[in-house]
Write a protein that holds these residues in place. Sequence first.
Motif, mmCIF file in Angstrom:
data_model
loop_
_atom_site.group_PDB
_atom_site.id
_atom_site.type_symbol
_atom_site.label_atom_id
_atom_site.label_comp_id
_atom_site.label_asym_id
_atom_site.label_seq_id
_atom_site.Cartn_x
_atom_site.Cartn_y
_atom_site.Cartn_z
ATOM 1 N N HIS A 45 0.836 -1.201 0.000
ATOM 2 C CA HIS A 45 0.000 0.000 0.000
ATOM 3 C C HIS A 45 0.877 1.259 0.000
ATOM 4 C CE1 HIS A 45 -3.128 -2.852 1.288
ATOM 5 N NE2 HIS A 45 -4.026 -1.917 1.010
ATOM 6 N N THR A 46 1.897 1.249 0.850
ATOM 7 C CA THR A 46 2.791 2.409 0.932
ATOM 8 C C THR A 46 3.470 2.676 -0.405
ATOM 9 O OG1 THR A 46 3.193 2.109 3.291
ATOM 10 C CG2 THR A 46 4.883 3.276 2.042
ATOM 11 N N ASP A 47 3.997 1.636 -1.025
ATOM 12 C CA ASP A 47 4.683 1.812 -2.302
ATOM 13 C C ASP A 47 3.729 2.286 -3.390
ATOM 14 O OD1 ASP A 47 7.177 1.161 -1.351
ATOM 15 O OD2 ASP A 47 7.008 -0.964 -1.844
ATOM 16 N N ALA A 48 2.477 1.816 -3.354
ATOM 17 C CA ALA A 48 1.499 2.263 -4.344
ATOM 18 C C ALA A 48 1.187 3.745 -4.175
ATOM 19 C CB ALA A 48 0.224 1.428 -4.228
ATOM 20 N N ALA A 49 1.045 4.194 -2.917
ATOM 21 C CA ALA A 49 0.814 5.621 -2.682
ATOM 22 C C ALA A 49 1.992 6.443 -3.184
ATOM 23 C CB ALA A 49 0.582 5.871 -1.192
ATOM 24 N N LEU A 50 3.197 5.967 -2.918
ATOM 25 C CA LEU A 50 4.386 6.668 -3.408
ATOM 26 C C LEU A 50 4.427 6.703 -4.925
ATOM 27 C CD1 LEU A 50 7.238 5.545 -0.997
ATOM 28 C CD2 LEU A 50 6.424 7.869 -1.402
ATOM 29 N N ASP A 51 4.032 5.609 -5.556
ATOM 30 C CA ASP A 51 3.982 5.596 -7.021
ATOM 31 C C ASP A 51 3.071 6.705 -7.536
ATOM 32 O OD1 ASP A 51 5.672 3.412 -7.098
ATOM 33 O OD2 ASP A 51 4.054 1.944 -7.381
ATOM 34 N N GLY A 52 1.912 6.890 -6.885
ATOM 35 C CA GLY A 52 0.990 7.942 -7.297
ATOM 36 C C GLY A 52 1.583 9.324 -7.143
ATOM 37 N N LEU A 53 2.227 9.579 -5.992
ATOM 38 C CA LEU A 53 2.851 10.886 -5.771
ATOM 39 C C LEU A 53 3.940 11.161 -6.799
ATOM 40 C CD1 LEU A 53 3.303 11.204 -1.896
ATOM 41 C CD2 LEU A 53 1.752 12.520 -3.350
ATOM 42 N N LEU A 54 4.807 10.190 -6.993
ATOM 43 C CA LEU A 54 5.933 10.388 -7.911
ATOM 44 C C LEU A 54 5.457 10.575 -9.340
ATOM 45 C CD1 LEU A 54 8.255 7.735 -6.292
ATOM 46 C CD2 LEU A 54 8.758 10.181 -6.453
ATOM 47 N N ASP A 55 4.436 9.838 -9.740
ATOM 48 C CA ASP A 55 3.924 9.936 -11.101
ATOM 49 C C ASP A 55 3.263 11.288 -11.363
ATOM 50 O OD1 ASP A 55 3.118 9.282 -13.674
ATOM 51 O OD2 ASP A 55 1.334 8.208 -13.013
ATOM 52 N N SER A 56 2.687 11.891 -10.334
ATOM 53 C CA SER A 56 1.963 13.152 -10.523
ATOM 54 C C SER A 56 2.878 14.308 -10.894
ATOM 55 C CB SER A 56 1.205 13.519 -9.241
ATOM 56 O OG SER A 56 2.095 13.959 -8.231
ATOM 57 N N GLY A 57 4.115 14.294 -10.410
ATOM 58 C CA GLY A 57 5.039 15.413 -10.610
ATOM 59 C C GLY A 57 5.016 16.440 -9.507
ATOM 60 N N ILE A 58 4.090 16.322 -8.553
ATOM 61 C CA ILE A 58 3.987 17.308 -7.479
ATOM 62 C C ILE A 58 5.164 17.157 -6.516
ATOM 63 C CG2 ILE A 58 2.698 15.950 -5.765
ATOM 64 C CD1 ILE A 58 0.792 18.429 -5.540
#
Length: 385
Positions: A45-58
């Motif tokens: 779950h943690t890695d998936a959330a990080l994937d979302g943050l990193l992919d967004s560019g924010i």
Amino acid sequence: MHGVLGPRYRPEDLRVGTLVGALAQLDAGVTTLFDWCHGNATPEHTDAALDGLLDSGIRAVFGHGTVKPQPRPGEPHFSEVPHPAAEIRRLRTTRLAADTARVTLAACILGPDYSTMDVCRADFALAREYGLLSSAHVWGNTNRLVPEGYRRLAEEGLLGPDHNLVHGTYLGEEELRVIVESGVSVTSTAAAEVKGNAREPLSCRVAALGGAPSIAPDTELLNGGGMLDCMRAALQLHRLFNNQHIVARQQAQPAAAAAQEIATSGSPITAVSLTHEAVLRWATINNARALRLDHRIGSLTPGKQADLIIVRRDSLGMIGAREPVQALIHFTQAADIRDVMVGGRLLKQDGRLLHPGLAAEKARLLASGDRLLAGTGLPGAAGQG
């Protein structure tokens, strides 16, 4: 949220929700997000959330939190369980090792309201061992698990600028003074706090004690999540409470003096109690300080990161505006945010987000929401209002 929906989240639900939420912030002109993440039931779950943050560019501070389910028979209550040191160690030595990266790590701990003193000691020590900002949700109610709250933490030397507290609505003046004098940052979520509380959010009280108030939205299940919404809510709610304080003081005066004040001005309120400029500071440099990022972001200063937004002034709602800070807080909409840049990289240009997979991610988000709500009977579930 924690008891019904939280256990239903799969890693993919967390990834797509985090990604679309971050893109919505960028669209609304927010360049930096403090992701206070409660949903990380497993490392996946943690890695998936990080994937979302990193992919967004924010730009983001990923606040590693903990799930808070009701315990099963024989299991301890979450308030008795220290923050998972193994996960902090894993993140700090792998994906979030660098403090100069676009996404960095914080420890979102339980704090004195939601954990025992032994857990508080362990959690503060863990965050400091790895050089991390710690953050806790705090209210200051009589049912807190450490009755002395931050006064006890201060006595044990646990407080400093590397700690942040959120809310604090019921903190007394003495405890709040200890917090501010210890260098702890205080983040108020005004729009969310007034939903179920009758007390004034903390920002003006913190400022009066010499602190630097920080503001945030809390959860978008309660209110809009953009910083434009946060600034408006903070400004209007603080003016309302401040005006009530002024009227109460006048009512305590002799009747003739109070009547003279009203007769002179036509109103019991003779001056603006909170300025647009103060609220803009709360939302920018003060928020950066709360995240210990003010050396990198938070102001337009040579040597800092190129985190910039450009606001159009030719829309029908903006074209008559002359004072830029007032216009930003009162009139600007997401559609007026023309360009957004994070670290020199354009993520929104000419009013359009540049994320290449936006349409597909929106479809995944809707499917995720349908699955999470199915059979719960909650609003938004199939067949519910």
